[in-house]
Design an enzyme around this catalytic site. Structure first.
Site, PDB file in Angstrom:
ATOM      1  N   GLU A 125      -9.889  -9.407  -8.036  1.00  0.00           N
ATOM      2  CA  GLU A 125      -8.818  -8.443  -7.753  1.00  0.00           C
ATOM      3  C   GLU A 125      -7.657  -8.572  -8.747  1.00  0.00           C
ATOM      4  O   GLU A 125      -7.084  -7.560  -9.176  1.00  0.00           O
ATOM      5  CB  GLU A 125      -8.329  -8.628  -6.319  1.00  0.00           C
ATOM      6  CG  GLU A 125      -9.388  -8.217  -5.302  1.00  0.00           C
ATOM      7  CD  GLU A 125      -8.989  -8.487  -3.862  1.00  0.00           C
ATOM      8  OE1 GLU A 125      -7.886  -9.033  -3.626  1.00  0.00           O
ATOM      9  OE2 GLU A 125      -9.772  -8.130  -2.964  1.00  0.00           O
ATOM     10  N   HIS A 174      -2.186  -5.461   1.380  1.00  0.00           N
ATOM     11  CA  HIS A 174      -3.504  -6.043   1.099  1.00  0.00           C
ATOM     12  C   HIS A 174      -3.307  -7.455   0.579  1.00  0.00           C
ATOM     13  O   HIS A 174      -2.323  -7.732  -0.118  1.00  0.00           O
ATOM     14  CB  HIS A 174      -4.234  -5.221   0.018  1.00  0.00           C
ATOM     15  CG  HIS A 174      -5.438  -5.931  -0.534  1.00  0.00           C
ATOM     16  ND1 HIS A 174      -6.669  -5.859   0.066  1.00  0.00           N
ATOM     17  CD2 HIS A 174      -5.585  -6.785  -1.598  1.00  0.00           C
ATOM     18  CE1 HIS A 174      -7.523  -6.616  -0.615  1.00  0.00           C
ATOM     19  NE2 HIS A 174      -6.896  -7.185  -1.625  1.00  0.00           N
ATOM     20  N   LYS A 219       0.827  -1.218   0.000  1.00  0.00           N
ATOM     21  CA  LYS A 219       0.000   0.000   0.000  1.00  0.00           C
ATOM     22  C   LYS A 219       0.863   1.271   0.000  1.00  0.00           C
ATOM     23  O   LYS A 219       2.059   1.226   0.308  1.00  0.00           O
ATOM     24  CB  LYS A 219      -0.930  -0.041   1.221  1.00  0.00           C
ATOM     25  CG  LYS A 219      -1.977  -1.154   1.161  1.00  0.00           C
ATOM     26  CD  LYS A 219      -2.934  -1.085   2.368  1.00  0.00           C
ATOM     27  CE  LYS A 219      -4.008  -2.158   2.296  1.00  0.00           C
ATOM     28  NZ  LYS A 219      -4.976  -2.055   3.432  1.00  0.00           N
ATOM     29  N   TYR A 233     -12.578  -1.567  -3.658  1.00  0.00           N
ATOM     30  CA  TYR A 233     -13.066  -1.896  -2.308  1.00  0.00           C
ATOM     31  C   TYR A 233     -14.595  -1.817  -2.221  1.00  0.00           C
ATOM     32  O   TYR A 233     -15.127  -1.550  -1.141  1.00  0.00           O
ATOM     33  CB  TYR A 233     -12.440  -0.944  -1.289  1.00  0.00           C
ATOM     34  CG  TYR A 233     -11.057  -1.359  -0.793  1.00  0.00           C
ATOM     35  CD1 TYR A 233     -10.853  -2.582  -0.127  1.00  0.00           C
ATOM     36  CD2 TYR A 233      -9.963  -0.520  -0.943  1.00  0.00           C
ATOM     37  CE1 TYR A 233      -9.605  -2.955   0.345  1.00  0.00           C
ATOM     38  CE2 TYR A 233      -8.702  -0.895  -0.457  1.00  0.00           C
ATOM     39  CZ  TYR A 233      -8.535  -2.108   0.186  1.00  0.00           C
ATOM     40  OH  TYR A 233      -7.299  -2.478   0.682  1.00  0.00           O
ATOM     41  N   ASN A 252      -2.063  -0.138   7.165  1.00  0.00           N
ATOM     42  CA  ASN A 252      -1.559  -1.456   7.579  1.00  0.00           C
ATOM     43  C   ASN A 252      -0.705  -2.129   6.500  1.00  0.00           C
ATOM     44  O   ASN A 252      -0.584  -3.341   6.457  1.00  0.00           O
ATOM     45  CB  ASN A 252      -2.734  -2.337   8.026  1.00  0.00           C
ATOM     46  CG  ASN A 252      -3.780  -2.516   6.952  1.00  0.00           C
ATOM     47  OD1 ASN A 252      -3.599  -2.043   5.829  1.00  0.00           O
ATOM     48  ND2 ASN A 252      -4.858  -3.197   7.268  1.00  0.00           N
TER      49      ASN A 252
HETATM   50  N1  UDP Z   1      -9.813  -0.570   7.356  1.00  0.00           N
HETATM   51  C1  UDP Z   1      -9.947   0.598   8.090  1.00  0.00           C
HETATM   52  N2  UDP Z   1     -10.692   0.566   9.249  1.00  0.00           N
HETATM   53  C2  UDP Z   1     -11.309  -0.571   9.686  1.00  0.00           C
HETATM   54  C3  UDP Z   1     -11.186  -1.749   8.938  1.00  0.00           C
HETATM   55  C4  UDP Z   1     -10.419  -1.718   7.777  1.00  0.00           C
HETATM   56  O1  UDP Z   1      -9.415   1.640   7.726  1.00  0.00           O
HETATM   57  O2  UDP Z   1     -11.973  -0.533  10.744  1.00  0.00           O
HETATM   58  C5  UDP Z   1      -9.025  -0.554   6.110  1.00  0.00           C
HETATM   59  C6  UDP Z   1      -7.681  -1.291   6.221  1.00  0.00           C
HETATM   60  O3  UDP Z   1      -6.730  -0.590   5.421  1.00  0.00           O
HETATM   61  C7  UDP Z   1      -8.026  -2.638   5.648  1.00  0.00           C
HETATM   62  C8  UDP Z   1      -9.006  -2.284   4.535  1.00  0.00           C
HETATM   63  O4  UDP Z   1      -9.767  -1.207   5.100  1.00  0.00           O
HETATM   64  O5  UDP Z   1      -6.883  -3.323   5.187  1.00  0.00           O
HETATM   65  C9  UDP Z   1      -9.942  -3.379   4.107  1.00  0.00           C
HETATM   66  O6  UDP Z   1     -10.598  -3.895   5.243  1.00  0.00           O
HETATM   67  P1  UDP Z   1     -10.785  -5.461   5.445  1.00  0.00           P
HETATM   68  O7  UDP Z   1     -11.760  -5.649   6.565  1.00  0.00           O
HETATM   69  O8  UDP Z   1     -11.093  -6.105   4.142  1.00  0.00           O
HETATM   70  O9  UDP Z   1      -9.348  -5.917   5.989  1.00  0.00           O
HETATM   71  P2  UDP Z   1      -8.195  -6.790   5.287  1.00  0.00           P
HETATM   72  O10 UDP Z   1      -8.863  -7.821   4.410  1.00  0.00           O
HETATM   73  O11 UDP Z   1      -7.327  -5.821   4.508  1.00  0.00           O
HETATM   74  O12 UDP Z   1      -7.446  -7.416   6.437  1.00  0.00           O
HETATM   75 MG    MG Z   2     -10.314  -7.593   2.949  1.00  0.00          MG
END
Ligand code: UDP
Ligand code: MG
Length: 139
Positions: free
Chosen positions: A127, A116, A10, A50, A113
């Site tokens: 994706e 992805h 990212k 997303y 974080n």
């Molecule tokens: N994210 C965020 N706040 C939250 C949950 C997710 O900003 O409370 C962001 C974070 O960058 C995350 C992305 O949204 O990686 C997609 O969320 P997802 O629940 O799909 O998490 P991932 O699959 O990336 O672990």
């Molecule tokens: Mg996810």
């Protein structure tokens, strides 16, 4: 089962010059890099990527973050690649991620974080197709 999964380094990680460190981990864990490129997407392209989260409170902020600088997108291949890559990444919130995972070591907060990864075969198919054409794959 040999699978393919989409990985994104990212914008937070790219700007902190963590690209090489993260790619090294993919290779150390036995993933084959089938395709890789550095791109910057628009906010509407990030919203489309997303789309499953469009009702979530963090959606707008997330799309802005993902469009805020260049990212590196990769197609990784390997045995059980989808789950093994998720395990290597760690939990969404870096504070809750297991020791040794990429998010634990480099993540700043739940949004920033650093990586992805696709979470299912269906999402991997969507994706990978979102970022790459078949012509870009090199076995
Ligand atoms: N994210 C965020 N706040 C939250 C949950 C997710 O900003 O409370 C962001 C974070 O960058 C995350 C992305 O949204 O990686 C997609 O969320 P997802 O629940 O799909 O998490 P991932 O699959 O990336 O672990
Ligand atoms: Mg996810």
């Amino acid at each position: 089962m040999i699978e393919r999964t989409l990985a994104i380094i990212k914008p937070d990680a790219v700007s902190r010059q963590l690209t090489g460190e993260i790619i090294k981990r993919y290779e150390l864990h036995g993933f084959k890099i089938l395709a890789v490129k550095k791109i910057q997407i628009t906010k509407s392209q990030a919203e489309c990527f997303y789309y499953v989260h469009k009702q979530r409170p963090f959606f707008e902020s997330l799309a802005g973050f993902m469009a805020g600088g260049p990212m590196v997108v990769l197609v990784l291949e390997g045995k059980d690649a989808i789950k093994r890559h998720r395990d290597l990444m760690g939990a969404t919130n870096p504070k809750e991620a297991a020791p040794g995972t990429i998010r634990k070591e480099f993540g700043t907060d739940i949004e920033h974080n650093v990586v992805h990864g696709s979470d299912s075969r269906e999402s991997a198919q969507f994706e990978i197709g979102y970022f790459f054409s078949g012509l870009e794959f090199q076995p």
